[in-house]
Design a protein around this motif. Sequence first.
Motif, mmCIF file in Angstrom:
data_model
loop_
_atom_site.group_PDB
_atom_site.id
_atom_site.type_symbol
_atom_site.label_atom_id
_atom_site.label_comp_id
_atom_site.label_asym_id
_atom_site.label_seq_id
_atom_site.Cartn_x
_atom_site.Cartn_y
_atom_site.Cartn_z
ATOM 1 N N ILE A 1 37.017 60.677 37.456
ATOM 2 C CA ILE A 1 37.640 59.850 38.487
ATOM 3 C C ILE A 1 39.143 59.911 38.286
ATOM 4 O O ILE A 1 39.620 59.821 37.152
ATOM 5 N N ALA A 2 39.895 60.060 39.364
ATOM 6 C CA ALA A 2 41.357 60.060 39.300
ATOM 7 C C ALA A 2 41.864 58.736 39.862
ATOM 8 O O ALA A 2 41.439 58.302 40.931
ATOM 9 N N MET A 3 42.738 58.097 39.099
ATOM 10 C CA MET A 3 43.339 56.826 39.514
ATOM 11 C C MET A 3 44.650 56.674 38.761
ATOM 12 O O MET A 3 44.901 57.415 37.817
ATOM 13 N N ASP A 4 45.481 55.715 39.156
ATOM 14 C CA ASP A 4 46.705 55.536 38.390
ATOM 15 C C ASP A 4 46.387 54.808 37.078
ATOM 16 O O ASP A 4 45.323 54.223 36.915
ATOM 17 N N TYR A 5 47.322 54.879 36.137
ATOM 18 C CA TYR A 5 47.060 54.374 34.796
ATOM 19 C C TYR A 5 46.815 52.864 34.778
ATOM 20 O O TYR A 5 45.968 52.378 34.041
ATOM 21 N N GLN A 6 47.527 52.109 35.600
ATOM 22 C CA GLN A 6 47.323 50.661 35.647
ATOM 23 C C GLN A 6 45.914 50.326 36.129
ATOM 24 O O GLN A 6 45.280 49.391 35.641
ATOM 25 N N THR A 7 45.423 51.087 37.072
ATOM 26 C CA THR A 7 44.065 50.871 37.565
ATOM 27 C C THR A 7 43.043 51.208 36.484
ATOM 28 O O THR A 7 42.024 50.536 36.345
ATOM 29 N N TYR A 8 43.329 52.250 35.701
ATOM 30 C CA TYR A 8 42.458 52.582 34.573
ATOM 31 C C TYR A 8 42.377 51.412 33.592
ATOM 32 O O TYR A 8 41.295 51.075 33.102
ATOM 33 N N ASN A 9 43.517 50.786 33.315
ATOM 34 C CA ASN A 9 43.507 49.614 32.429
ATOM 35 C C ASN A 9 42.643 48.493 33.004
ATOM 36 O O ASN A 9 41.922 47.820 32.282
ATOM 37 N N GLY A 10 42.721 48.285 34.311
ATOM 38 C CA GLY A 10 41.889 47.273 34.960
ATOM 39 C C GLY A 10 40.412 47.611 34.882
ATOM 40 O O GLY A 10 39.581 46.730 34.631
ATOM 41 N N LEU A 11 40.072 48.877 35.078
ATOM 42 C CA LEU A 11 38.680 49.305 34.978
ATOM 43 C C LEU A 11 38.159 49.097 33.565
ATOM 44 O O LEU A 11 37.050 48.578 33.361
ATOM 45 N N SER A 12 38.961 49.455 32.587
ATOM 46 C CA SER A 12 38.572 49.275 31.189
ATOM 47 C C SER A 12 38.345 47.798 30.878
ATOM 48 O O SER A 12 37.352 47.427 30.241
ATOM 49 N N ALA A 13 39.235 46.936 31.337
ATOM 50 C CA ALA A 13 39.077 45.497 31.108
ATOM 51 C C ALA A 13 37.844 44.954 31.821
ATOM 52 O O ALA A 13 37.121 44.101 31.278
ATOM 53 N N TRP A 14 37.585 45.439 33.033
ATOM 54 C CA TRP A 14 36.412 44.977 33.791
ATOM 55 C C TRP A 14 35.134 45.334 33.053
ATOM 56 O O TRP A 14 34.201 44.532 32.989
ATOM 57 N N LEU A 15 35.082 46.532 32.494
ATOM 58 C CA LEU A 15 33.889 46.950 31.755
ATOM 59 C C LEU A 15 33.726 46.164 30.459
ATOM 60 O O LEU A 15 32.625 45.766 30.091
ATOM 61 N N GLU A 16 34.830 45.916 29.759
ATOM 62 C CA GLU A 16 34.758 45.190 28.498
ATOM 63 C C GLU A 16 34.468 43.708 28.691
ATOM 64 O O GLU A 16 33.999 43.051 27.764
ATOM 65 N N ALA A 17 34.725 43.186 29.864
ATOM 66 C CA ALA A 17 34.537 41.759 30.118
ATOM 67 C C ALA A 17 33.102 41.404 30.472
ATOM 68 O O ALA A 17 32.811 40.266 30.800
ATOM 69 N N GLY A 18 32.198 42.363 30.387
ATOM 70 C CA GLY A 18 30.799 42.091 30.693
ATOM 71 C C GLY A 18 30.181 41.149 29.670
ATOM 72 O O GLY A 18 30.719 40.952 28.588
ATOM 73 N N PRO A 19 29.047 40.572 29.988
ATOM 74 C CA PRO A 19 28.409 39.628 29.080
ATOM 75 C C PRO A 19 27.931 40.303 27.798
ATOM 76 O O PRO A 19 27.583 41.475 27.784
ATOM 77 N N VAL A 20 27.936 39.557 26.710
ATOM 78 C CA VAL A 20 27.476 40.046 25.414
ATOM 79 C C VAL A 20 25.960 39.941 25.353
ATOM 80 O O VAL A 20 25.367 39.026 25.916
ATOM 81 N N ALA A 21 25.310 40.877 24.662
ATOM 82 C CA ALA A 21 23.848 40.856 24.528
ATOM 83 C C ALA A 21 23.404 39.516 23.963
ATOM 84 O O ALA A 21 23.993 38.989 23.035
ATOM 85 N N GLY A 22 22.364 38.965 24.515
ATOM 86 C CA GLY A 22 21.864 37.653 24.101
ATOM 87 C C GLY A 22 22.343 36.567 25.045
ATOM 88 O O GLY A 22 21.654 35.590 25.269
ATOM 89 N N VAL A 23 23.554 36.729 25.596
ATOM 90 C CA VAL A 23 24.087 35.756 26.541
ATOM 91 C C VAL A 23 23.874 36.289 27.955
ATOM 92 O O VAL A 23 23.407 35.597 28.834
ATOM 93 N N GLY A 24 24.210 37.544 28.135
ATOM 94 C CA GLY A 24 24.034 38.188 29.430
ATOM 95 C C GLY A 24 22.890 39.155 29.346
ATOM 96 O O GLY A 24 21.913 38.928 28.638
#
Length: 145
Positions: A117-140
């Motif tokens: 996927i091609a995107m600007d670097y700031q958007t990549y940071n947002g995508l990375s944060a969105w993925l990392e912000a998912g629920p932790v196993a046991g809670v989500g």
Amino acid sequence: MNELGIPVLIVLAALLLVVMFLGAMGVRRIQLRRTLGTFDASICTSSGKWMMAIARYAPGELEFLKLFSVSPIPVHRFQRSSIQLKGWRRPEEEEKHLVQPGSVIVMMSYEGRDVLIAMDYQTYNGLSAWLEAGPVAGVGTWRQD
């Protein structure tokens, strides 16, 4: 009507349809860009061609809609729980003219297959944060540390 009038009307009707289609594409793009959680991106399809798209964060998934279309249906959907980021790189020489200027190529894995996927670097940071912000196993339901 004379014999010249009918072909002119047909050409004008065709031109009107083209203008209406382009207008609908413009309105769709404006509406999508107004929505929170959308960004411009390009995605490398399975045939190796780059497709310009508007990506959006949907509940539990990342969706890609064709940029030059009037369809509201995403052409690619990636479940958030199955996306794994592998990093980013600068576009290679042959990719530079296929993606937007200033983009980075994001390498990710989705259900065992590699996706670019091609995107600007700031958007990549947002995508990375969105993925990392998912629920932790046991809670989500999906993320395991």
